[in-house]
Scaffold this motif. Structure first.
Motif, PDB file in Angstrom:
ATOM      1  N   UNK A  80     -13.781 -20.840 -14.378  1.00 55.69           N
ATOM      2  CA  UNK A  80     -13.951 -19.405 -14.209  1.00 55.69           C
ATOM      3  C   UNK A  80     -12.644 -18.742 -13.770  1.00 55.69           C
ATOM      4  N   UNK A  81     -12.463 -17.512 -14.213  1.00 53.34           N
ATOM      5  CA  UNK A  81     -11.291 -16.754 -13.778  1.00 53.34           C
ATOM      6  C   UNK A  81     -11.485 -16.293 -12.341  1.00 53.34           C
ATOM      7  N   UNK A  82     -10.519 -16.586 -11.515  1.00 55.27           N
ATOM      8  CA  UNK A  82     -10.598 -16.171 -10.112  1.00 55.27           C
ATOM      9  C   UNK A  82      -9.318 -15.416  -9.761  1.00 55.27           C
ATOM     10  N   UNK A  83      -9.491 -14.245  -9.205  1.00 56.49           N
ATOM     11  CA  UNK A  83      -8.332 -13.431  -8.859  1.00 56.49           C
ATOM     12  C   UNK A  83      -7.543 -14.049  -7.714  1.00 56.49           C
ATOM     13  N   UNK A  84      -6.229 -14.007  -7.845  1.00 57.51           N
ATOM     14  CA  UNK A  84      -5.368 -14.362  -6.725  1.00 57.51           C
ATOM     15  C   UNK A  84      -5.336 -13.180  -5.761  1.00 57.51           C
ATOM     16  N   UNK A  85      -4.709 -13.361  -4.608  1.00 54.70           N
ATOM     17  CA  UNK A  85      -4.583 -12.260  -3.643  1.00 54.70           C
ATOM     18  C   UNK A  85      -3.812 -11.102  -4.284  1.00 54.70           C
ATOM     19  N   UNK A  86      -2.788 -11.438  -5.065  1.00 52.56           N
ATOM     20  CA  UNK A  86      -2.011 -10.392  -5.750  1.00 52.56           C
ATOM     21  C   UNK A  86      -2.866  -9.692  -6.799  1.00 52.56           C
ATOM     22  N   UNK A  87      -3.717 -10.492  -7.473  1.00 56.32           N
ATOM     23  CA  UNK A  87      -4.601  -9.918  -8.477  1.00 56.32           C
ATOM     24  C   UNK A  87      -5.593  -8.938  -7.866  1.00 56.32           C
ATOM     25  N   UNK A  88      -6.150  -9.305  -6.685  1.00 57.29           N
ATOM     26  CA  UNK A  88      -7.087  -8.410  -5.997  1.00 57.29           C
ATOM     27  C   UNK A  88      -6.393  -7.099  -5.605  1.00 57.29           C
ATOM     28  N   UNK A  89      -5.170  -7.236  -5.100  1.00 56.34           N
ATOM     29  CA  UNK A  89      -4.418  -6.036  -4.699  1.00 56.34           C
ATOM     30  C   UNK A  89      -4.167  -5.134  -5.914  1.00 56.34           C
ATOM     31  N   UNK A  90      -3.759  -5.736  -7.027  1.00 61.14           N
ATOM     32  CA  UNK A  90      -3.469  -4.945  -8.220  1.00 61.14           C
ATOM     33  C   UNK A  90      -4.738  -4.293  -8.771  1.00 61.14           C
ATOM     34  N   UNK A  91      -5.853  -5.021  -8.710  1.00 57.99           N
ATOM     35  CA  UNK A  91      -7.105  -4.458  -9.212  1.00 57.99           C
ATOM     36  C   UNK A  91      -7.474  -3.189  -8.436  1.00 57.99           C
ATOM     37  N   UNK A 103      -5.492  -1.237  -6.451  1.00 56.68           N
ATOM     38  CA  UNK A 103      -4.496  -0.192  -6.616  1.00 56.68           C
ATOM     39  C   UNK A 103      -4.442   0.324  -8.059  1.00 56.68           C
ATOM     40  N   UNK A 104      -4.692  -0.594  -8.995  1.00 53.05           N
ATOM     41  CA  UNK A 104      -4.624  -0.228 -10.407  1.00 53.05           C
ATOM     42  C   UNK A 104      -5.705   0.768 -10.790  1.00 53.05           C
ATOM     43  N   UNK A 105      -6.904   0.602 -10.226  1.00 56.19           N
ATOM     44  CA  UNK A 105      -7.980   1.540 -10.517  1.00 56.19           C
ATOM     45  C   UNK A 105      -7.607   2.944 -10.040  1.00 56.19           C
ATOM     46  N   UNK A 106      -6.993   3.039  -8.852  1.00 58.35           N
ATOM     47  CA  UNK A 106      -6.555   4.339  -8.336  1.00 58.35           C
ATOM     48  C   UNK A 106      -5.450   4.918  -9.222  1.00 58.35           C
ATOM     49  N   UNK A 107      -4.538   4.051  -9.656  1.00 59.67           N
ATOM     50  CA  UNK A 107      -3.437   4.501 -10.495  1.00 59.67           C
ATOM     51  C   UNK A 107      -3.951   5.058 -11.822  1.00 59.67           C
ATOM     52  N   UNK A 108      -4.891   4.358 -12.443  1.00 57.97           N
ATOM     53  CA  UNK A 108      -5.440   4.828 -13.718  1.00 57.97           C
ATOM     54  C   UNK A 108      -6.226   6.121 -13.532  1.00 57.97           C
ATOM     55  N   UNK A 109      -6.909   6.247 -12.393  1.00 56.50           N
ATOM     56  CA  UNK A 109      -7.652   7.474 -12.109  1.00 56.50           C
ATOM     57  C   UNK A 109      -6.685   8.645 -11.990  1.00 56.50           C
ATOM     58  N   UNK A 110      -5.572   8.435 -11.275  1.00 52.21           N
ATOM     59  CA  UNK A 110      -4.552   9.482 -11.141  1.00 52.21           C
ATOM     60  C   UNK A 110      -3.956   9.813 -12.503  1.00 52.21           C
ATOM     61  N   UNK A 111      -3.693   8.773 -13.292  1.00 51.27           N
ATOM     62  CA  UNK A 111      -3.111   8.975 -14.623  1.00 51.27           C
ATOM     63  C   UNK A 111      -4.040   9.784 -15.516  1.00 51.27           C
ATOM     64  N   UNK A 112      -5.339   9.430 -15.498  1.00 49.48           N
ATOM     65  CA  UNK A 112      -6.309  10.142 -16.326  1.00 49.48           C
ATOM     66  C   UNK A 112      -6.463  11.595 -15.873  1.00 49.48           C
ATOM     67  N   UNK A 113      -6.510  11.785 -14.544  1.00 50.41           N
ATOM     68  CA  UNK A 113      -6.643  13.147 -14.017  1.00 50.41           C
ATOM     69  C   UNK A 113      -5.424  13.993 -14.340  1.00 50.41           C
ATOM     70  N   UNK A 114      -4.249  13.367 -14.244  1.00 43.63           N
ATOM     71  CA  UNK A 114      -3.013  14.097 -14.543  1.00 43.63           C
ATOM     72  C   UNK A 114      -2.978  14.522 -16.001  1.00 43.63           C
ATOM     73  N   UNK A 115      -3.378  13.623 -16.876  1.00 45.88           N
ATOM     74  CA  UNK A 115      -3.398  13.951 -18.310  1.00 45.88           C
ATOM     75  C   UNK A 115      -4.380  15.086 -18.593  1.00 45.88           C
ATOM     76  N   UNK A 116      -5.542  15.009 -17.956  1.00 42.64           N
ATOM     77  CA  UNK A 116      -6.556  16.054 -18.160  1.00 42.64           C
ATOM     78  C   UNK A 116      -6.077  17.398 -17.601  1.00 42.64           C
ATOM     79  N   UNK A 117      -5.482  17.348 -16.404  1.00 42.00           N
ATOM     80  CA  UNK A 117      -5.004  18.581 -15.783  1.00 42.00           C
ATOM     81  C   UNK A 117      -3.832  19.178 -16.564  1.00 42.00           C
ATOM     82  N   UNK A 118      -3.024  18.307 -17.185  1.00 43.21           N
ATOM     83  CA  UNK A 118      -1.921  18.804 -18.000  1.00 43.21           C
ATOM     84  C   UNK A 118      -2.453  19.597 -19.189  1.00 43.21           C
ATOM     85  N   UNK A 119      -3.501  19.088 -19.817  1.00 46.92           N
ATOM     86  CA  UNK A 119      -4.136  19.802 -20.934  1.00 46.92           C
ATOM     87  C   UNK A 119      -4.694  21.136 -20.446  1.00 46.92           C
ATOM     88  N   UNK A 120      -5.370  21.104 -19.285  1.00 44.64           N
ATOM     89  CA  UNK A 120      -5.944  22.335 -18.729  1.00 44.64           C
ATOM     90  C   UNK A 120      -4.855  23.343 -18.387  1.00 44.64           C
TER      91      UNK A 120
END
Length: 303
Positions: free
Chosen positions: A54-65, A67-84
């Motif tokens: 089974x795939x098991x996240x390393x400590x670095x993987x957990x951290x990236x997961x 932080x990465x979700x927040x980063x993608x949320x910011x990226x998506x919001x920024x793109x949407x707000x740019x269009x608006x």
């Protein structure tokens, strides 16, 4: 960081396996496995512990997961707000205006904006025409609304509202009983006039009308604001001329306003902008709504 690889990594974590993630991403398993490996090489960290089935996240993987979700949320919001922002439904518009515009036009514009485009923030600076011109030229505001006529090569001016000037008389003044008031009837009155800080304004038109009627007005006060002058009129300090929009107050604490039969005095409210300056979609939307409100006000005045 490659955002596409980040999205794929997060999908693998959430699906629990590369096979399920590949199906969700409409990919085959081998290319997704290669993509995850390249992502680890790009970041120079191991994201998964591959010692078991089974795939098991390393400590670095957990951290990236996380932080990465927040980063993608910011990226998506920024793109949407740019269009608006591009479409004029999000952003900030900075306005400079005189008091009468802030009293009678801006509130209606703000109400319309909140109904149609609630993500627009309006920043208003109130002052005289000279102040507004300086703010416009220093790029501190996007649009100015003034009552004086401005003629300058760097300024574009367009009439927003054309309305008559009305006469404010003290209570029980002898002219209150007159059926029709003319400028000539004011020869012996004390005049309270607004200061013209830039170009020509109400005071210039009143003085010219008096002189054309054969007298020079007895000016006892000059000020920058109309409301204080109206209060002075109530105390019998003199008479003053105000745009017809002030009739909307209809307050017992303010003097009654009367039309002038001859000559008919008009005052213009104007929009000023800098020539050749880029205007954002938000500013264009605000300007369009302001012109729409002014047109509605003109229709009411003409009825």
């Amino acid at each position: 960081m490659n955002l596409h690889r980040l999205r794929c990594f997060i999908k693998v974590v959430e699906e629990g396996s590369i096979t399920k993630a590949a199906a969700a991403l409409q990919m085959t398993q081998p290319p997704l496995s290669i993509l995850i490996r390249k992502f680890e090489e790009e970041l120079e960290v191991d994201l998964f512990n591959r010692s078991g089935k089974n795939l098991e996240l390393t400590a670095s993987g957990k951290f990236l997961y996380e932080q990465g979700k927040e980063l993608l949320d910011v990226s998506d919001n920024t793109a949407r707000q740019l269009v608006e922002y591009h479409e004029g439904i999000r952003g900030t518009v900075k306005i400079g205006c005189i008091t009468s515009a802030n009293l009678f036009i801006i509130p209606n514009v703000i109400k319309r904006i909140q109904e149609d485009t609630p993500h627009i923030v309006t920043h208003v600076k109130e002052g005289n025409s000279s102040y507004i011109l300086n703010e416009l030229r220093s790029l501190s505001i996007d649009i100015g609304i003034v009552r004086t006529s401005v003629r300058a090569e760097d300024i574009h001016t367009s009439t927003l509202l054309d309305e008559p000037l009305l006469l404010a008389l003290p209570p029980n003044h002898h002219l209150c009983e007159k059926d029709s008031i003319e400028i000539a009837d004011l020869q012996d009155e004390r005049f309270l006039l607004p200061t013209t800080s830039q170009g020509l304004g109400i005071a210039d038109d009143v003085i010219e009308a008096c002189q054309n009627s054969g007298f020079t007005p007895n000016i006892v006060y000059r000020g920058t604001e109309i409301l204080p002058m109206l209060l002075m009129v109530m105390k019998g300090a003199g008479i003053c001329f105000v745009p017809s929009c002030y009739n909307r107050f209809n307050s017992p604490d303010l003097p009654k306003l009367y039309p002038i039969a001859s000559p008919l005095l008009q005052t213009k409210l104007s929009i000023i902008t800098l020539r050749n300056r880029y205007m954002s979609s938000v500013s264009k939307r605000f300007l369009a709504l302001t012109e729409e409100i002014a047109e509605e006000m003109m229709s009411i005045l003409n009825d």
